[in-house]
Design a protein around this motif. Structure first.
Motif, short mmCIF file in Angstrom:
data_model
loop_
_atom_site.label_atom_id
_atom_site.label_comp_id
_atom_site.label_asym_id
_atom_site.label_seq_id
_atom_site.Cartn_x
_atom_site.Cartn_y
_atom_site.Cartn_z
N ARG A 111 0.85 -1.19 0.00
CA ARG A 111 0.00 0.00 0.00
C ARG A 111 0.88 1.23 0.00
NH1 ARG A 111 -2.41 -3.86 -1.07
NH2 ARG A 111 -4.36 -4.56 -0.19
N ARG A 112 0.37 2.28 -0.60
CA ARG A 112 1.16 3.51 -0.71
C ARG A 112 0.52 4.60 0.13
NH1 ARG A 112 2.31 4.27 -6.98
NH2 ARG A 112 1.75 6.32 -6.26
N LEU A 113 1.21 4.99 1.15
CA LEU A 113 0.81 6.09 2.03
C LEU A 113 2.06 6.90 2.34
CD1 LEU A 113 -1.50 4.35 4.69
CD2 LEU A 113 -2.21 5.97 2.93
N PRO A 114 1.88 8.11 2.83
CA PRO A 114 3.05 8.85 3.30
C PRO A 114 3.50 8.27 4.65
CG PRO A 114 1.05 10.15 3.59
CD PRO A 114 0.66 8.89 2.87
N TRP A 115 4.33 7.24 4.59
CA TRP A 115 4.67 6.46 5.78
C TRP A 115 5.32 7.29 6.87
CZ3 TRP A 115 1.69 2.67 5.89
CH2 TRP A 115 1.36 1.96 4.73
N ASP A 116 6.18 8.23 6.50
CA ASP A 116 6.81 9.08 7.51
C ASP A 116 5.76 9.89 8.26
OD1 ASP A 116 9.31 8.13 6.83
OD2 ASP A 116 9.78 9.84 5.53
N MET A 117 4.80 10.41 7.52
CA MET A 117 3.73 11.20 8.13
C MET A 117 2.86 10.32 9.04
SD MET A 117 0.80 13.56 6.28
CE MET A 117 2.03 14.36 5.27
N ALA A 118 2.59 9.11 8.61
CA ALA A 118 1.78 8.20 9.42
C ALA A 118 2.48 7.89 10.75
CB ALA A 118 1.51 6.90 8.65
N GLU A 119 3.78 7.65 10.70
CA GLU A 119 4.53 7.38 11.93
C GLU A 119 4.59 8.60 12.82
OE1 GLU A 119 6.24 5.63 14.96
OE2 GLU A 119 5.44 4.55 13.24
#
Length: 52
Positions: free
Chosen positions: A30-38
């Motif tokens: 899945r593609r999400l802004p992973w840094d922002m999610a963390e």
């Protein structure tokens, strides 16, 4: 991400559960802004609990 944030803030799920869900999403491509999610999860961990 908005929905996960709302579920954590309202106590429906914990940050631990949310982090696990994000890890599974990422593992399945899945593609999400992973840094922002963390960053969001870290902020929720550091925030005082919300009383209802």
């Amino acid at each position: 991400m908005w929905l996960v944030n709302e579920m954590v803030q309202t106590g429906k799920i914990t940050v631990h559960v949310a982090r696990g869900a994000y890890q599974r999403m990422r593992a399945h491509g899945r593609r999400l802004p992973w840094d922002m999610a963390e960053q969001m999860l870290t902020a929720l961990e550091d925030a005082p609990p919300v009383d209802e």
